[in-house]
Design a protein around this motif. Structure first.
Motif, PDB file in Angstrom:
ATOM      1  N   VAL A 188     -17.971  -5.484  -3.871  1.00 52.93           N
ATOM      2  CA  VAL A 188     -16.521  -5.668  -3.995  1.00 52.93           C
ATOM      3  C   VAL A 188     -16.209  -6.693  -5.076  1.00 52.93           C
ATOM      4  O   VAL A 188     -15.301  -6.509  -5.895  1.00 52.93           O
ATOM      5  N   VAL A 194     -11.255  -0.967  -6.445  1.00 52.43           N
ATOM      6  CA  VAL A 194     -11.567  -0.951  -5.019  1.00 52.43           C
ATOM      7  C   VAL A 194     -10.511  -0.108  -4.313  1.00 52.43           C
ATOM      8  O   VAL A 194      -9.304  -0.300  -4.526  1.00 52.43           O
ATOM      9  N   LEU A 218     -12.270  -9.219  -0.921  1.00 53.75           N
ATOM     10  CA  LEU A 218     -11.131  -8.384  -1.303  1.00 53.75           C
ATOM     11  C   LEU A 218      -9.991  -9.235  -1.858  1.00 53.75           C
ATOM     12  O   LEU A 218      -9.256  -8.796  -2.741  1.00 53.75           O
TER      13      LEU A 218
END
Length: 325
Positions: A188, A194, A218
């Motif tokens: 990530v 993403v 994230l």
């Protein structure tokens, strides 16, 4: 577009849809798969083998990224084959048993998936969101005479099929706190793009946001982030949800998360203005297109979804710089 590093998070048929679309635009795809399934063949294996990661969604992700040559097709078909009859093997997918056996032999889920991926000619990488199996708990209303009473229910199947209204979910782990798979976290952080969703919102999509290391990655990643909404509400856990309610739930579970794009099928959004306002709360622009399969309104068309993802990549380059590394 082969230099684009893409990561898709999810599980089940929803993740299969994004992976099938992504491999049309890049050869560098990583699937990060939920590991809280407790139904079907995966659930049976979890109950029989202590500490086993549920293999079904991992197997489906590998199938989505599998090679197209004859050898890869044979192994992919074999992994998906389910035993019939009424005996102990009935209903089990061959691939689930292979993954369970490899895990007992090797111990490391990441190595297991690497070896299995070679058999299927996987183009890309498949990783679990955690290296240990997790469980989901949910606060649900509408199950008692007083519709405002909150009841806690446990398990992916129970949550996915509840007739009540899911308010909030949590993850539980054998050792208390869920821990993210380090390889998934790094993927990530290293990504250019993403994707979250589509899929069962509370049991396949949101769980990734509740693993602390994945949540932090994230939030921190420099990748463009996109949410792909479902085409129709899911019976049970999101019955009656509007498209914008899906985004509200994301905000409630991960208020620090910002995304760049919200992708939805134009025919699945009755009030685009409301979706636009909900998307703006996440920092996102809405991208409406016809991305449903012509013959199945509940299934995404891989080619149409890939085209929409290309548009998102082109329109969300950071600071006007090149999106490619």
């Amino acid at each position: 577009m082969t230099k684009l590093k893409a990561v898709a998070l999810g599980g089940g048929h929803g993740l299969h849809a994004t992976l099938t679309a992504l491999k049309r635009i890049t050869g560098d795809v990583t699937a990060v798969v939920t590991v809280a399934d407790d139904g079907g063949s995966s659930g049976r294996l979890r109950r029989e083998i202590s500490g086993l990661l549920p293999p079904g969604d991992l197997r489906k992700a590998m199938a989505a990224l599998a090679g197209e040559d004859d050898e890869s097709r044979l192994w992919t078909s074999l992994f998906g084959h389910r035993f019939g009859g009424t005996g102990a093997l009935a209903g089990h997918a061959v691939g689930n048993l292979v993954l369970a056996g490899l895990l007992e032999q090797l111990g490391d889920p990441v190595k297991v998936l690497e070896h299995a991926s070679k058999l299927l000619g996987v183009r890309g990488r498949v990783l679990p969101m955690s290296n240990e199996p997790l469980d989901i708990e949910a606060d649900v209303t509408g199950l008692d005479e007083d519709v405002n009473d909150v009841r806690r229910i446990r398990g992916q199947v129970a949550i996915a099929t509840t007739p009540g209204l899911v308010r909030r979910i949590r993850l539980t782990a054998p050792n208390g706190r869920p821990v993210g798979c380090p390889d998934a976290v790094q993927a990530v952080l290293d990504a250019d793009l993403v994707l979250l969703g589509p899929g069962s919102w509370f049991t396949s999509v949101l769980p990734h946001l509740l693993v602390p290391e994945l949540h932090d990655a994230l939030v921190r990643t420099r990748a463009r982030k996109a949410l792909v909404l479902n085409l129709v509400p899911q019976p049970g856990e999101t019955a009656g949800f509007s498209p914008e309610r899906h985004l509200d739930v994301v905000c409630e579970h991960a208020p620090e998360l910002k995304v760049d794009a919200v992708i939805a099928d134009v025919d699945s959004v009755p009030t685009p203005d409301r979706l636009t306002r909900a998307a703006s709360a996440l920092g996102a622009r809405t991208h409406l297109a016809r991305i449903a399969a012509p013959d199945a309104v509940e299934r995404h068309d891989p080619e149409a979804l890939a085209g929409c993802l290309r548009q998102v990549v082109d329109e969300t380059g950071m600071g006007g710089t090149s999106p490619w590394r």
